[in-house]
Scaffold this motif. Structure first.
Motif, short mmCIF file in Angstrom:
data_model
loop_
_atom_site.label_atom_id
_atom_site.label_comp_id
_atom_site.label_asym_id
_atom_site.label_seq_id
_atom_site.Cartn_x
_atom_site.Cartn_y
_atom_site.Cartn_z
N THR A 1 41.78 -6.66 -2.44
CA THR A 1 41.64 -8.10 -2.19
C THR A 1 41.20 -8.37 -0.75
N SER A 2 41.66 -7.56 0.20
CA SER A 2 41.24 -7.76 1.59
C SER A 2 39.77 -7.41 1.77
N LEU B 1 46.48 -11.30 4.61
CA LEU B 1 46.13 -10.41 3.50
C LEU B 1 45.86 -8.95 3.90
N TYR C 1 37.90 -10.41 0.52
CA TYR C 1 38.05 -11.55 1.43
C TYR C 1 37.07 -11.44 2.60
#
Length: 406
Positions: free
Chosen positions: A393-394, A224, A397
């Motif tokens: 999104t990273s 990702l 995460y």
């Protein structure tokens, strides 16, 4: 300087040259002769061997020495460069593409062998410095074959440049041969370790890899963490090419000067890593900063005025910040991968690291191969909004990482 750092630095330097050639020179060259973004992105499929390298990693782990694999792989790279020197991409595009594909295969074999050396050679206290050398040397090789070639191509020509690359690989082969004492002692199981039966059963190998603590989380992260950045890094130079920048200007600012910022970021990251030795806490802040800098670059895409010097300066500044941050994040990511791999049994360490590295390349390559179609379909502005979402999104995460991270 420590001899193992010199050895690893030289090997990662020559390993970075095929990547720089195909990521720095090829897209600008293809766009300058009028190819669409879709076709340029499909050229990323030449990186296919980097996705498949986990298939031949067990052979490198279990047969012969790392020295043997290094000599064979770099000899193959030199011969492929000699073949490219005899052809012109304008009239022999498919044969040149085939040679570039072959170069990626040999480079992937070299990568497995070098990573296996690094994992065995570096202690826990050396991982930060070792990964700094890995990333910096790789990028220097990329600069030589990417930005350097793009800047000098009109002076020397295609054939002479590939002849020079072949000479570099010949020197690398001779260097590895002279370092045989170090190479031959690394890559074989130690005498006091329990011998393991050789296996090439993919399911059994995968089970062994996934049983290593932290592998699942690290695998998800490396898939990702580069997606949004990769889209922007690939497309922003092409955006500037379509808005008044020349290939020579991009070769200098994006291919050479920006790489200095990337190397500086990698070096700083290695220093911080050597003191803290926990990449996860550093990654949280850096990923958030990268998201903010990508917001600035997206703003430029929406508002860019090719006739205003202020916008040109801001665009170049955004490239510098982008590469500096990317250098820091990449070094920390590879440090996290190596820390995870060192928990594996010695007989599968090169395969384990190749597995994580394959996922890292897969994440970047799968998106890079489709990002041109995304821009052709949505345009630059909407595409950069997608890059922002992927970048965020990273961040999420890593913020949700389990205790202990990788």
């Amino acid at each position: 300087m420590n001899s193992k750092y010199v050895l690893l630095g030289g090997l990662y330097f020559v390993q970075g040259m095929p990547y720089g050639l195909q990521s720095g020179l090829l897209p600008i060259y293809l766009r300058s002769v009028g190819l669409s973004f879709t076709k340029i992105s499909l050229a990323k499929m030449l990186y296919l061997p980097w996705i498949l390298k986990v298939l031949w990693a067990p052979f490198v782990d279990q047969y012969y020495t790392k020295q043997t694999w290094l000599v064979l792989s770099m000899s193959g790279l030199g011969l492929a460069c000699l073949a490219c020197a005899t052809m012109s991409p304008e009239t022999n595009f498919m044969p040149v593409a085939a040679m570039l594909l072959l170069m990626n295969f040999f480079a992937s074999v070299q990568d497995i062998a070098v990573d296996g050396l690094a994992i065995r050679l570096l202690g826990q206290h050396e991982i930060g410095y070792g990964n700094t050398i890995q990333v910096v040397a790789y990028k220097l090789g990329s600069v030589l074959a990417g930005g350097g070639l793009l800047t000098l191509m009109h002076l020397l020509g295609w054939g002479i440049l590939f002849l020079l690359l072949a000479i570099v690989y010949l020197l690398a082969v001779l260097y590895v041969w002279s370092a045989s004492g170090l190479c031959l002692t690394v890559g074989r199981p130690s005498e006091d370790s329990q011998p393991r039966a050789r296996t090439f059963n993919p399911w059994r190998i995968l089970q062994e890899l996934l049983c290593v603590p932290g592998t699942l989380w690290t695998a998800g992260f490396v898939l990702l963490y580069k997606l949004g950045e990769q889209g922007a890094t690939t497309m922003f130079p092409l955006f500037l090419l379509d808005h008044g920048f020349s290939p020579q200007q991009l070769g200098f600012w994006n291919g050479m000067v920006a790489m200095v910022f990337s190397i500086t970021g990698s070096s700083l990251s290695g220093q911080l890593m050597s003191k803290q030795r926990q990449p996860l806490s550093l990654l949280k802040g850096l990923l958030l900063f990268r998201f903010c800098s990508l917001n600035f670059q997206t703003f430029l895409v929406f508002t860019y005025d090719a006739g205003a010097s202020l916008f040109k300066g801001a665009a170049i500044l955004s490239i510098f910040v982008q590469h500096f941050t990317a250098g820091m994040i990449t070094t920390l990511a590879f440090s996290a991968m190596m820390q995870c791999t060192q928990k594996a049994d010695g007989s599968i360490q090169a395969t384990h690291y190749s597995f994580l590295a394959t996922l890292e390349v897969l994440g970047k390559l799968a998106f890079s191969a489709s990002v041109g179609s995304l821009v052709d379909w949505l345009g630059f502005s909407s595409s950069f909004c997608c890059f922002l979402f992927l970048s965020f999104t990273s961040v999420l995460y890593v913020l949700r990482a389990p205790p202990g991270g990788s």
